[in-house]
Design a protein around this motif. Structure first.
Motif, PDB file in Angstrom:
ATOM      1  N   ASP A  88      18.607 -23.325  15.785  1.00 21.55           N
ATOM      2  CA  ASP A  88      19.255 -24.259  16.713  1.00 21.55           C
ATOM      3  C   ASP A  88      18.716 -25.666  16.492  1.00 21.55           C
ATOM      4  OD1 ASP A  88      20.683 -22.249  17.752  1.00 21.55           O
ATOM      5  OD2 ASP A  88      19.400 -21.918  19.500  1.00 21.55           O
ATOM      6  N   ALA A  89      17.379 -25.748  16.434  1.00 21.75           N
ATOM      7  CA  ALA A  89      16.766 -27.072  16.252  1.00 21.75           C
ATOM      8  C   ALA A  89      17.082 -27.624  14.868  1.00 21.75           C
ATOM      9  CB  ALA A  89      15.256 -26.973  16.457  1.00 21.75           C
ATOM     10  N   ALA A  90      17.054 -26.756  13.846  1.00 18.36           N
ATOM     11  CA  ALA A  90      17.318 -27.230  12.476  1.00 18.36           C
ATOM     12  C   ALA A  90      18.722 -27.826  12.377  1.00 18.36           C
ATOM     13  CB  ALA A  90      17.147 -26.088  11.474  1.00 18.36           C
ATOM     14  N   VAL A  91      19.694 -27.129  12.993  1.00 19.42           N
ATOM     15  CA  VAL A  91      21.078 -27.615  12.900  1.00 19.42           C
ATOM     16  C   VAL A  91      21.223 -28.961  13.610  1.00 19.42           C
ATOM     17  CG1 VAL A  91      23.454 -27.129  13.597  1.00 19.42           C
ATOM     18  CG2 VAL A  91      22.080 -25.340  12.562  1.00 19.42           C
ATOM     19  N   LYS A  92      20.598 -29.093  14.773  1.00 21.21           N
ATOM     20  CA  LYS A  92      20.669 -30.380  15.490  1.00 21.21           C
ATOM     21  C   LYS A  92      20.020 -31.482  14.656  1.00 21.21           C
ATOM     22  CE  LYS A  92      21.874 -29.183  19.954  1.00 21.21           C
ATOM     23  NZ  LYS A  92      23.113 -28.450  19.700  1.00 21.21           N
ATOM     24  N   LEU A  93      18.892 -31.162  14.047  1.00 24.06           N
ATOM     25  CA  LEU A  93      18.188 -32.143  13.216  1.00 24.06           C
ATOM     26  C   LEU A  93      19.045 -32.560  12.013  1.00 24.06           C
ATOM     27  CD1 LEU A  93      15.343 -33.519  12.512  1.00 24.06           C
ATOM     28  CD2 LEU A  93      15.032 -31.574  10.997  1.00 24.06           C
ATOM     29  N   TRP A  94      19.660 -31.586  11.355  1.00 21.31           N
ATOM     30  CA  TRP A  94      20.488 -31.899  10.196  1.00 21.31           C
ATOM     31  C   TRP A  94      21.688 -32.747  10.622  1.00 21.31           C
ATOM     32  CZ3 TRP A  94      20.635 -26.164   8.033  1.00 21.31           C
ATOM     33  CH2 TRP A  94      19.357 -25.816   7.618  1.00 21.31           C
ATOM     34  N   GLU A  95      22.259 -32.394  11.764  1.00 20.33           N
ATOM     35  CA  GLU A  95      23.401 -33.188  12.248  1.00 20.33           C
ATOM     36  C   GLU A  95      22.949 -34.626  12.513  1.00 20.33           C
ATOM     37  OE1 GLU A  95      24.845 -30.905  15.554  1.00 20.33           O
ATOM     38  OE2 GLU A  95      25.988 -29.551  14.253  1.00 20.33           O
ATOM     39  N   ASN A 129      18.489 -44.662  22.701  1.00 18.07           N
ATOM     40  CA  ASN A 129      19.887 -44.259  22.668  1.00 18.07           C
ATOM     41  C   ASN A 129      20.253 -43.615  21.352  1.00 18.07           C
ATOM     42  OD1 ASN A 129      20.438 -45.217  25.169  1.00 18.07           O
ATOM     43  ND2 ASN A 129      20.923 -47.286  24.456  1.00 18.07           N
ATOM     44  N   VAL A 130      19.636 -44.171  20.285  1.00 18.67           N
ATOM     45  CA  VAL A 130      19.968 -43.679  18.961  1.00 18.67           C
ATOM     46  C   VAL A 130      19.218 -42.389  18.682  1.00 18.67           C
ATOM     47  CG1 VAL A 130      19.813 -44.171  16.514  1.00 18.67           C
ATOM     48  CG2 VAL A 130      20.359 -45.995  18.131  1.00 18.67           C
ATOM     49  N   ASP A 131      17.941 -42.412  18.990  1.00 17.27           N
ATOM     50  CA  ASP A 131      17.120 -41.301  18.550  1.00 17.27           C
ATOM     51  C   ASP A 131      17.322 -40.051  19.388  1.00 17.27           C
ATOM     52  OD1 ASP A 131      15.930 -42.333  16.273  1.00 17.27           O
ATOM     53  OD2 ASP A 131      14.783 -43.683  17.541  1.00 17.27           O
ATOM     54  N   ALA A 132      17.420 -40.227  20.677  1.00 13.41           N
ATOM     55  CA  ALA A 132      17.675 -39.065  21.509  1.00 13.41           C
ATOM     56  C   ALA A 132      19.186 -38.947  21.641  1.00 13.41           C
ATOM     57  CB  ALA A 132      17.025 -39.248  22.864  1.00 13.41           C
ATOM     58  N   MET A 133      19.863 -38.881  20.497  1.00 14.99           N
ATOM     59  CA  MET A 133      21.321 -38.931  20.488  1.00 14.99           C
ATOM     60  C   MET A 133      21.971 -37.943  21.437  1.00 14.99           C
ATOM     61  SD  MET A 133      22.149 -39.291  16.519  1.00 14.99           S
ATOM     62  CE  MET A 133      23.728 -38.611  16.737  1.00 14.99           C
ATOM     63  N   GLU A 134      23.075 -38.395  21.973  1.00 16.87           N
ATOM     64  CA  GLU A 134      23.759 -37.516  22.918  1.00 16.87           C
ATOM     65  C   GLU A 134      24.543 -36.493  22.120  1.00 16.87           C
ATOM     66  OE1 GLU A 134      25.496 -40.903  24.057  1.00 16.87           O
ATOM     67  OE2 GLU A 134      23.794 -41.610  25.188  1.00 16.87           O
ATOM     68  N   ILE A 135      23.773 -35.555  21.633  1.00 18.17           N
ATOM     69  CA  ILE A 135      24.329 -34.597  20.699  1.00 18.17           C
ATOM     70  C   ILE A 135      25.411 -33.721  21.328  1.00 18.17           C
ATOM     71  CG2 ILE A 135      23.687 -32.477  19.476  1.00 18.17           C
ATOM     72  CD1 ILE A 135      21.225 -34.105  18.584  1.00 18.17           C
ATOM     73  N   ASP A 136      25.208 -33.341  22.584  1.00 19.45           N
ATOM     74  CA  ASP A 136      26.178 -32.437  23.184  1.00 19.45           C
ATOM     75  C   ASP A 136      27.554 -33.068  23.301  1.00 19.45           C
ATOM     76  OD1 ASP A 136      24.290 -30.588  23.269  1.00 19.45           O
ATOM     77  OD2 ASP A 136      23.699 -30.975  25.352  1.00 19.45           O
ATOM     78  N   GLN A 137      27.535 -34.367  23.691  1.00 18.73           N
ATOM     79  CA  GLN A 137      28.806 -35.068  23.824  1.00 18.73           C
ATOM     80  C   GLN A 137      29.484 -35.168  22.456  1.00 18.73           C
ATOM     81  OE1 GLN A 137      28.405 -39.032  25.405  1.00 18.73           O
ATOM     82  NE2 GLN A 137      30.287 -39.568  24.346  1.00 18.73           N
ATOM     83  N   GLU A 138      28.671 -35.501  21.420  1.00 20.19           N
ATOM     84  CA  GLU A 138      29.235 -35.622  20.078  1.00 20.19           C
ATOM     85  C   GLU A 138      29.737 -34.272  19.582  1.00 20.19           C
ATOM     86  OE1 GLU A 138      28.648 -38.036  17.324  1.00 20.19           O
ATOM     87  OE2 GLU A 138      28.196 -39.717  18.632  1.00 20.19           O
ATOM     88  N   ALA A 139      29.019 -33.227  19.976  1.00 18.95           N
ATOM     89  CA  ALA A 139      29.410 -31.899  19.507  1.00 18.95           C
ATOM     90  C   ALA A 139      30.822 -31.570  19.967  1.00 18.95           C
ATOM     91  CB  ALA A 139      28.423 -30.859  20.009  1.00 18.95           C
ATOM     92  N   ASP A 140      31.194 -32.050  21.164  1.00 16.04           N
ATOM     93  CA  ASP A 140      32.544 -31.807  21.643  1.00 16.04           C
ATOM     94  C   ASP A 140      33.568 -32.453  20.727  1.00 16.04           C
ATOM     95  OD1 ASP A 140      31.708 -30.321  23.677  1.00 16.04           O
ATOM     96  OD2 ASP A 140      31.765 -31.931  25.194  1.00 16.04           O
ATOM     97  N   GLU A 141      33.256 -33.701  20.288  1.00 16.40           N
ATOM     98  CA  GLU A 141      34.178 -34.373  19.380  1.00 16.40           C
ATOM     99  C   GLU A 141      34.269 -33.614  18.061  1.00 16.40           C
ATOM    100  OE1 GLU A 141      33.172 -38.501  18.932  1.00 16.40           O
ATOM    101  OE2 GLU A 141      32.536 -38.569  21.017  1.00 16.40           O
ATOM    102  N   ASP A 142      33.103 -33.069  17.625  1.00 16.38           N
ATOM    103  CA  ASP A 142      33.095 -32.378  16.348  1.00 16.38           C
ATOM    104  C   ASP A 142      33.931 -31.110  16.348  1.00 16.38           C
ATOM    105  OD1 ASP A 142      31.582 -34.239  15.140  1.00 16.38           O
ATOM    106  OD2 ASP A 142      29.690 -33.290  15.670  1.00 16.38           O
TER     107      ASP A 142
END
Ligand code: ATP
Length: 551
Positions: A88-95, A129-142
């Motif tokens: 889970d962490a690896a995928v978030k990091l790669w993204e 804002n950049v580093d703690a990216m709002e990954i969940d929100q972006e994941a929805d777009e993805d």
């Protein structure tokens, strides 16, 4: 390079076509490298460590990672052997690595674009804002587009990666990121490729592992592919122990704790004012450890050196005499709190155990390494595991890569050690002079490989994945080939003759015998493909060598 393992070439539209660059992802346990094929260096190099607080699950990128936050814990998704442990962490990091520095397939908010990392004014906010990216929100777009819906992905793996991990990687690429095509390649093979050597012995000195990979005709020889944990992190632990054992002990006060300092004479106690932290504001102890490791890293870069004045530092009779050591040049080092000292023999001690286990400093936390773990012994074992005819060729084509090979004197000492371990053949160590080529050799090899026109027929397309499932990666990206060869032959089918291509993969040479585990016929014309698995064809293959079957 052999193209063993291929079946029919995917059509251009299946792998994205020639205009779309493939993405190369090279995950290491210290840094994660990502960028586009055809480029010289990875545009995105991200710290593989990440932070976690009560409020934020994933804090990525050096800027945020090194800023103390209450309770912030430091974690790493990779296991001790450099394979992925926390997917889970690896995928978030790669993204994050892909999104933060590389062109996004869709327009994303400038806040979430790492190219604007340092433009706080324009962003109007802190870089968090950049580093703690709002990954969940972006994941929805993805979900709509797929992170890499246009780009094929080539990911690297260590030689000892597991089939389960490889399947997981293709699943993520195709199902989660919507990649049109996928390939996975061994880091050692790619590093050899980057230096233009289809046959080489690759010694990759990383953070958690030093790996030794024999590569023959572009394929890694599984039997001789070995690893040891004597690598960069081990050297860091040796430096830490050396500081602890110094008289008086040297305490590392990391940068974030120092609010101001005054100059002091060498060896005198520091005169620094420290930042106050309370139980509520203090980060997790793992944060302090990461920051101490940064100081140790600076020490490794500027002070540590491998002993290269002949023999081993300790020697069989108790070591290099003190008078001789006293003549060695000394190196100064200043710690973040202003404490500074000159280092003489201490330059050599923390790194000596890479080649001489007896030199290791040990504690309850750091048990002593064994003789078999030293780089010299691992190289000996690796070379002795391969065909005797190949050994000389490998020894005269040693490729030294990995950021820890930048330790001063690493290539000279490696050459001296291997030369004395193998008295017969000529030993030659090629250590790229260019810093980036040394640090990112596997990524660069991937970049070159994926931009070759001939590589297009290698991709596993999304369509093939959907037809065959994740274990297509085992069939196509062979994890254990010892010597593949290929030839053009005529194949007769129902009275007609067809020109077709024969690829024999996984040929294990055992003395004079050869065993084929997989044979594939394919043509680019009409469908004509037969695959035989696990058959022994000793007779037909006896004496065959690379490209040895006549047309
Ligand atoms: N100039 C340098 N001198 C000495 N050591 C260095 C230098 N630069 C980086 N290192 C060390 O190299 C190590 C990182 O190496 P590298 O980036 O090749 O590892 P990685 O590929 O991320 O990890 P691994 O191979 O374990 O998966 C760290 O221990 C770091 O301290």
């Amino acid at each position: 390079m052999s193209i063993a393992g291929n079946t029919t070439a995917p059509k251009a539209e299946e792998y994205g076509g020639d205009e779309i660059s493939a993405l190369i992802l090279d995950p290491g346990s210290s840094t994660t490298r990502a960028g586009f094929a055809g480029e010289d260096t990875p545009k995105s190099v991200i710290n593989t460590n990440y932070g976690r607080t009560a409020k934020t699950s994933y804090i990525f990128g050096d800027e945020s990672l090194h800023r103390p936050q209450p309770g912030m814990e430091i974690l790493n998704p990779m296991a001790a052997d450099g394979t992925v442990e926390d997917w889970d962490a690896a995928v978030k990091l790669w993204e994050y690595a892909i999104r933060s520095r590389l062109t996004s397939p869709k327009q994303s908010s400038p806040k979430a674009n790492g190219l604007n990392d340092h433009n706080d004014e324009a962003n109007g906010k802190q870089e968090t804002n950049v580093d703690a990216m709002e990954i969940d929100q972006e994941a929805d777009e993805d979900k709509e587009f797929g992170l890499l819906y246009e780009n094929p992905l080539l990911i690297t793996e260590p030689a000892w990666n597991t089939p389960r991990n490889r399947e997981r990687a293709i699943q993520i690429a195709i199902e989660q990121w919507d990649c049109p095509a996928f390939w996975i390649a061994k880091t050692g093979v790619l590093a050899a490729f980057a230096t233009g050597k289809p046959t080489a012995l690759v010694i990759d000195m990383g953070a958690r592992s030093t790996s030794v990979t024999p590569v023959h005709d572009g394929m890694h020889l599984k039997k001789g592919s070995l690893r040891t944990s004597l690598a960069g992190d081990f050297v860091s632990s040796q430096v830490r122990l050396q500081f602890n054992e110094a008289k008086p002990p040297i305490t590392i006060t990391p940068h974030y704790l120092v609010s101001s300092k005054q100059p002091v004479e060498a060896g005198q106690p520091a005169l620094a004012t420290l930042r106050p932290f309370t139980a509520e504001t203090e980060p997790h102890p793992s944060f302090r450890r990461l920051q101490e490791n940064r100081v140790i890293h600076e020490f490794k870069e500027s002070v540590v050196e491998l002993w290269n004045r002949g023999g081993k530092l300790l020697g069989s009779t108790g070591g290099v005499p003190n008078e001789e050591l006293a003549r060695e040049p000394i190196r100064p080092f200043e710690f973040p709190d202003g404490f500074n000292q000159v280092f003489g023999v201490e330059q050599y001690r923390p790194v000596e155990a890479l080649f001489d286990h007896r030199a290791a400093l040990t504690s309850d936390e750091y048990p002593p390494p064994t003789a078999e773990m030293t780089i010299t012994e691992v190289v000996k074992k690796s070379v002795n595991a391969v065909d005797v005819d190949l050994r000389g060729h490998l020894l005269s084509n040693i490729v030294l890569t990995g950021a820890s090979s930048l330790l001063r004197g690493a290539s000279d000492r490696t050459l001296a050690e291997i030369t004395s371990a193998f008295t017969g053949p000529r030993v030659r160590v090629n250590a790229p002079g260019n810093l980036y080529e040394r640090k990112y050799a596997s990524w660069i090899g991937g970049s070159i490989l994926a931009s070759l026109g001939t590589f297009h027929q290698m991709w596993i397309s999304k369509k093939e994945y959907e037809e065959s499932g994740p274990n297509i990666v085992e069939k196509r990206c062979k994890s254990s080939s010892s010597q593949g060869f290929e030839a053009s032959v005529q194949y007769t089918d129902e009275g007609g003759f067809f020109n077709c291509h024969l690829v024999v993969d996984g040929v294990f040479r055992n003395g004079a015998s050869c065993y084929a585990v997989s044979i594939t016929f394919y043509t680019k014309g009409e469908k004509l493909r037969k695959q035989f698995d696990s058959i022994a064809r000793e007779q037909e293959l006896q004496g065959a060598s690379s490209y040895g079957i006549p047309n």
